[in-house]
Write an enzyme that holds these catalytic residues in place. Structure first.
Site, short mmCIF file in Angstrom:
data_model
loop_
_atom_site.label_atom_id
_atom_site.label_comp_id
_atom_site.label_asym_id
_atom_site.label_seq_id
_atom_site.Cartn_x
_atom_site.Cartn_y
_atom_site.Cartn_z
CG ASN A 35 26.14 14.11 19.36
OD1 ASN A 35 25.85 15.31 19.51
ND2 ASN A 35 25.95 13.21 20.31
CD1 TRP A 36 30.56 18.18 16.01
CD2 TRP A 36 30.51 20.42 15.98
NE1 TRP A 36 31.40 18.60 15.00
CE2 TRP A 36 31.38 19.98 14.97
CE3 TRP A 36 30.31 21.78 16.14
CZ2 TRP A 36 32.06 20.86 14.12
CZ3 TRP A 36 30.99 22.66 15.30
CH2 TRP A 36 31.86 22.19 14.32
CE LYS A 37 29.27 13.21 22.75
NZ LYS A 37 29.17 12.15 23.71
CG HIS B 203 22.93 10.92 23.07
ND1 HIS B 203 23.65 10.78 24.23
CD2 HIS B 203 23.81 10.80 22.05
CE1 HIS B 203 24.93 10.59 23.91
NE2 HIS B 203 25.04 10.59 22.59
CD GLU C 216 26.47 12.43 26.15
OE1 GLU C 216 26.12 13.36 25.41
OE2 GLU C 216 27.56 11.82 26.04
CD GLU D 121 25.37 6.87 20.31
OE1 GLU D 121 26.26 7.27 19.55
OE2 GLU D 121 24.87 7.58 21.21
N GLY E 1 32.31 7.87 24.75
CA GLY E 1 33.33 8.74 25.32
C GLY E 1 34.34 8.03 26.21
CB SER F 234 34.87 5.02 21.79
OG SER F 234 34.57 5.52 23.07
N GLY G 202 30.79 11.09 18.22
CA GLY G 202 30.81 12.23 19.14
C GLY G 202 32.16 12.93 19.10
N GLY G 203 32.99 12.66 20.11
CA GLY G 203 34.27 13.35 20.28
C GLY G 203 35.07 13.50 18.99
C1 PEP Z 1 27.83 10.07 21.09
O1 PEP Z 1 27.79 10.94 21.94
O2 PEP Z 1 26.81 9.82 20.41
C2 PEP Z 1 29.08 9.34 20.88
C3 PEP Z 1 29.08 8.27 20.13
O3 PEP Z 1 30.19 9.87 21.50
P1 PEP Z 1 31.71 9.36 21.34
O4 PEP Z 1 31.95 9.10 19.89
O5 PEP Z 1 32.51 10.49 21.87
O6 PEP Z 1 31.83 8.12 22.15
#
Ligand code: PEP
Length: 245
Positions: free
Chosen positions: A6-8, A94, A96, A163, A169, A206, A227-228
């Site tokens: 997930n590149w956001k 999600h 966010e 999640e 994050g 994370s 994500g990150g």
């Molecule tokens: C996400 O945004 O779905 C996510 C899991 O982010 P991160 O891995 O950065 O916590």
């Protein structure tokens, strides 16, 4: 195992280059059973779609409108537009986006029209830190599932991404026994209330090359939403390697 990037709201045309490494890596491990799905921002879907043609990487979007095809919704993208551009998946629910106003009922409508458009769904659920501290995790997870999947057919098109909001994050991940317990709980609802025989539940929050091996050792996890750490090809590849090789 599923590995979903997930590149956001990150990435531009230059970042497409990083895909070369992932394409090479995935063709080297043809015989290993795993799925790689990239969810870049809308602006990169078309270029991604062209780049990953004839590779084993699949494409997903990060959100969509609940209207199935067209309508007067400035700035929105519909599920059928996503399908048309080569997306096979879409992330829905999600945290966010829940934070920006997505309700359970809107999420349910998005899931419904996305499935009708032929997309598979990466349906995100998870509790906040306050809800966790108040021991409301089960209550929240079951509410999100029951409302999100209300009257949905074709449930085999759904992947759940568990999640916990507090782990996205932040660098914090749930303890193994906690994660296993929550995933078991989610699978139980999917089996008992929705009659899904073999539900797929991923973990997200994370995940990085350092913790991937331990997380993957939890026996009921079917993959990761990342994500990150997915924005750097080497990190993404490392996570896959630590899990499957
Ligand atoms: C996400 O945004 O779905 C996510 C899991 O982010 P991160 O891995 O950065 O916590």
């Amino acid at each position: 195992m599923y590995f979903i990037a997930n590149w956001k709201m990150f990435g531009d045309l230059k970042s497409l280059k990083s895909l070369n490494k992932v394409i090479n890596f995935s063709s080297k491990y043809k015989r290993k059973k795993f799925k790689l799905i990239y969810c870049p921002p809308y602006t990169l879907l078309d270029s991604f779609s062209k780049k990953i043609r004839k590779t084993r990487i699949e494409l997903g979007a990060q959100n969509c409108h609940f209207e199935i095809s067209n309508g007067p919704f400035t700035g929105s993208i519909s599920p059928s537009m996503l399908k048309n551009i080569g997306s096979n998946y879409v992330i829905i629910g999600h945290s966010e986006n829940r934070n920006m106003g997505d309700t359970d009922s809107q999420i349910n409508k998005k899931i419904n029209s996305s499935i009708k458009s032929g997309l598979k769904i990466i349906f995100c659920i998870g509790e906040t830190l306050i809800q966790k501290k108040k021991k409301k995790t089960n209550q929240i997870l079951s509410k999100q599932i029951l409302k999100g999947l209300f009257k949905i057919n074709n449930l085999n098109k759904i992947l759940i991404a568990y999640e916990p909001v507090w782990s996205i994050g932040t660098g914090a991940v749930p303890r193994s026994f906690e994660l296993e317990k929550n995933i078991t709980f989610i699978k139980k609802i999917l089996k008992n209330k929705f009659r899904i025989k073999n539900p797929k539940v991923l973990y997200g929050g994370s995940v990085n090359p350092k913790n991937a091996k331990n997380l993957a050792a939890i026996n009921n996890i079917d993959g990761f939403l990342i994500g990150g750490a997915s924005q750097k090809a080497n990190n993404f590849i490392d996570i896959v390697k630590k899990t499957i090789i």
